[in-house]
Design an enzyme around this catalytic site. Structure first.
Site, PDB file in Angstrom:
ATOM      1  CG  ASP A 182       0.433  -2.239   6.227  1.00 41.06           C
ATOM      2  OD1 ASP A 182      -0.549  -2.368   6.995  1.00 41.06           O
ATOM      3  OD2 ASP A 182       0.356  -1.684   5.123  1.00 41.06           O
ATOM      4  CG  HIS A 190      -1.950   0.953   1.361  1.00 44.39           C
ATOM      5  ND1 HIS A 190      -1.714   2.290   1.619  1.00 44.39           N
ATOM      6  CD2 HIS A 190      -3.292   0.821   1.253  1.00 44.39           C
ATOM      7  CE1 HIS A 190      -2.881   2.922   1.661  1.00 44.39           C
ATOM      8  NE2 HIS A 190      -3.845   2.061   1.441  1.00 44.39           N
ATOM      9  CD  GLN A 244      -6.863  -4.259   4.287  1.00 43.68           C
ATOM     10  OE1 GLN A 244      -7.810  -4.998   4.566  1.00 43.68           O
ATOM     11  NE2 GLN A 244      -7.036  -3.014   3.878  1.00 43.68           N
ATOM     12  CE  LYS A 246      -7.295  -0.005   6.122  1.00 39.58           C
ATOM     13  NZ  LYS A 246      -8.063   0.522   4.986  1.00 39.58           N
ATOM     14  CB  CYS A 290      -3.638   3.168  -1.636  1.00 40.47           C
ATOM     15  SG  CYS A 290      -4.857   4.424  -1.294  1.00 40.47           S
TER      16      CYS A 290
END
Lengths: 130, 425
Positions: B215, B138, B218, B241, B381
């Site tokens: 990261d 991303h 997600q 999220k 993104c």
């Protein structure tokens, strides 16, 4: 069914674009992108005695951006350049005749942005100035 | 939460009932306008909806506990401080942190990664040093490192991906042989849903002497995540999220690493002593939380974590895995539809990135919207990743706890309509 963006007129211009191609040389030429969706449009104009005698557009992207550019070429062909300069975003949106949401406005106005930036010889025209 | 002992429970994991979960989400439970269909919300990878428990926790904070924190000696301020710190503990337990001090409240994953880039990165990366990212990142795990690389002269290199959207681990090894200072990668791809082998990547990166940032924007919402098991140094997540409020997020870092870092932003709360000639810094995590924080949002994030914990992250994953399998089967019947990402669904979270014939993804998404189906269309993104796939954009449907097969059926029906509108199939 709901009031669709994808009316027959839009789909017709998308499938059978008018004045698609390039003019070389052109008196005015500009290309721009919509960074949000990656739509691309270029517009070429030839002007003789203050009249837009020929216009072509080329590009790729969503149906709204391409159909709008196609309809714009029909709107400007054969008209005095001064009148073309005066075309506003509302004029074009009226021509499109569909309920364009804020999210799709950039798609719908990409062709007009190219046209104006080309005529005025500037890098880019802000949506608010269309 | 009721515990059932039938069905899949015999295999150890109880299924979720998407429609029952949906009843907890005010926005999803009722149609937006009378006489319309409820929204089939398939864009949770962009931002999730919020359960009443989260909305009510924030409402209660503002109605009963609101005051600035870590300052007042009056009871309201003490209550606000306690609520804020309790949320920190809740998140810390959820991700397996050794201590709540390792969790820094930020606005989102982007801010968390920028915090590491601007503190750890600017200090540790020198001209000629190598930082390894992947082509699938991303922009939030790419651009912050480009900024630091431009300033320090460090070099960025990118792990390649396979055609089906997995990372090429042989190429990772090739890059690790060059002795990078940092390996930073996403646990789960937001664009394709690929669940990367984060433990294995981290093990190899640490063996090569690199610091590791994950990261987890997600992954934490969708699969069980434990920082100790992962073995990483930093992990970034976004609250919005994972059923929490917009503007809430967390950076987790190993305490010994955080303790040695300079501040990110200067201001109130992050100082120990301030003189006109200079200042000294507060302990971790206050050092990284300059100014009055988003206290109610942290409280809301804590409530979201409690809600997810009550569902159980194993069940969340099982639910999404089943929905994904159902959707992959149903979408295979749509003429002209092509999906991206791993075909092995054990390596994929509840995300389906797809193309429909030559219809532009924005047109697909707009027609789906006309049918009350919300999906994302665009580059997600991830412009470099889109170039790897050879597309400008894709449409993306993503699932969460409140989705069920009815949502998938509505997606499929709307895609058939898109084909009819554009006269394909």
């Amino acid at each position: 069914m709901v009031d669709s963006l994808y009316r027959e007129q839009i789909l017709d211009h998308y499938r059978n674009p008018r004045n698609k191609g390039a003019l070389d040389p052109a008196d005015y030429s500009h290309e721009d992108q919509n960074p949000l969706c990656g739509d691309e449009v270029r517009i070429d104009l030839r002007v003789h005695d203050g009249i837009v005698t020929e216009v072509r557009f080329d590009g790729r992207g969503c149906a709204i951006s391409q159909a709008s550019a196609s309809m714009l070429t029909e709107l400007v062909e054969g008209r005095p350049l001064e009148e073309v300069k005066a075309i506003t975003k509302d004029d074009l949106l009226d021509e499109l005749g569909i309920p364009v949401s804020p999210a799709r406005l950039k798609c719908a106005l990409l062709g007009l942005k190219c046209l104006k930036a080309g005529i005025y010889g500037v890098k880019s025209v802000h949506d608010d100035e269309l | 939460m009721e515990t059932r002992t039938t069905g899949l429970a015999t295999r150890g994991i109880d299924p979720l009932d998407g429609a029952a979960v949906r009843a907890d989400f005010p926005l999803l439970a009722a149609p937006p306008e009378p006489g319309t269909a409820r929204v089939a919300f398939l864009d949770s990878a962009a931002s999730s909806q919020k359960p009443a428990a989260v909305i009510e926790a924030m409402d209660a904070f503002y109605r009963r506990d609101n005051a600035n924190i870590h300052r007042g000696v009056y009871k309201l301020s003490e209550r606000a401080t306690a609520a804020y710190e309790a949320a920190r503990h809740t998140v810390a337990d959820f991700i397996g942190a050794a201590s709540a001090r390792e969790c820094i409240f930020v606005r989102n994953t982007t801010e968390a990664i920028n915090l590491v880039a601007q503190t750890w990165g600017r200090r540790e990366l020198r001209a000629g040093d190598l930082a390894v990212l992947t082509v699938m990142e991303h922009h939030s795990n790419l651009v912050p490192w480009q900024l630091v690389a431009a300033e320090t002269g460090a070099e960025l290199a990118f792990v390649r991906m396979t055609p089906d959207g997995r990372l090429d681990l042989d190429h990772l090894d090739t890059l690790l042989a060059r002795g990078p200072k940092l390996v930073a990668f996403s646990h789960v791809s937001n664009a394709l849903g690929t669940i990367h082998p984060a433990e294995e990547i981290t093990r190899r990166a640490k063996a090569a002497g690199a610091a590791v940032l994950i990261d987890a924007a997600q992954s934490v919402p969708h699969v069980p995540v434990n920082v100790a098991a992962l073995g990483c140094d930093f992990l970034a997540l976004s609250g919005h999220k994972m059923l929490g409020p917009l503007g809430s997020g967390v950076l987790w870092g190993r305490f010994d690493l955080l303790d040695g870092l300079p501040p990110f932003m200067g201001g109130g709360s992050m100082i120990r002593r301030v003189e006109l000639s200079g200042s000294t810094w507060a302990d971790v995590p206050a050092r990284f939380e300059a100014g009055t924080p988003a206290v109610a949002d942290a409280v809301g994030l804590g409530a979201a974590v409690e809600y997810l914990s009550a569902l159980g992250m194993d069940r969340v994953r099982t639910h999404e895995r089943e929905l994904l399998a159902y959707a992959v089967g149903a979408l295979a019947e749509v003429p002209g539809l092509r999906t991206f990402g791993p075909t092995d669904l054990d390596q994929r979270s509840g995300v389906i990135s797809f193309e429909l014939g030559d219809i532009h993804p924005h047109d697909v998404a707009a027609i789906l919207d006309e049918e009350g189906v919300a999906v994302r269309a665009g580059h997600h993104c991830c412009q470099p990743l889109m170039r790897e796939l050879g597309v400008v954009a894709t449409s993306r449907a993503s699932f969460y706890v409140y989705n069920d097969r009815e949502d998938v059926d509505r997606l499929v029906a709307a895609l058939h309509r898109a084909n009819r509108v554009f006269a394909i199939g």
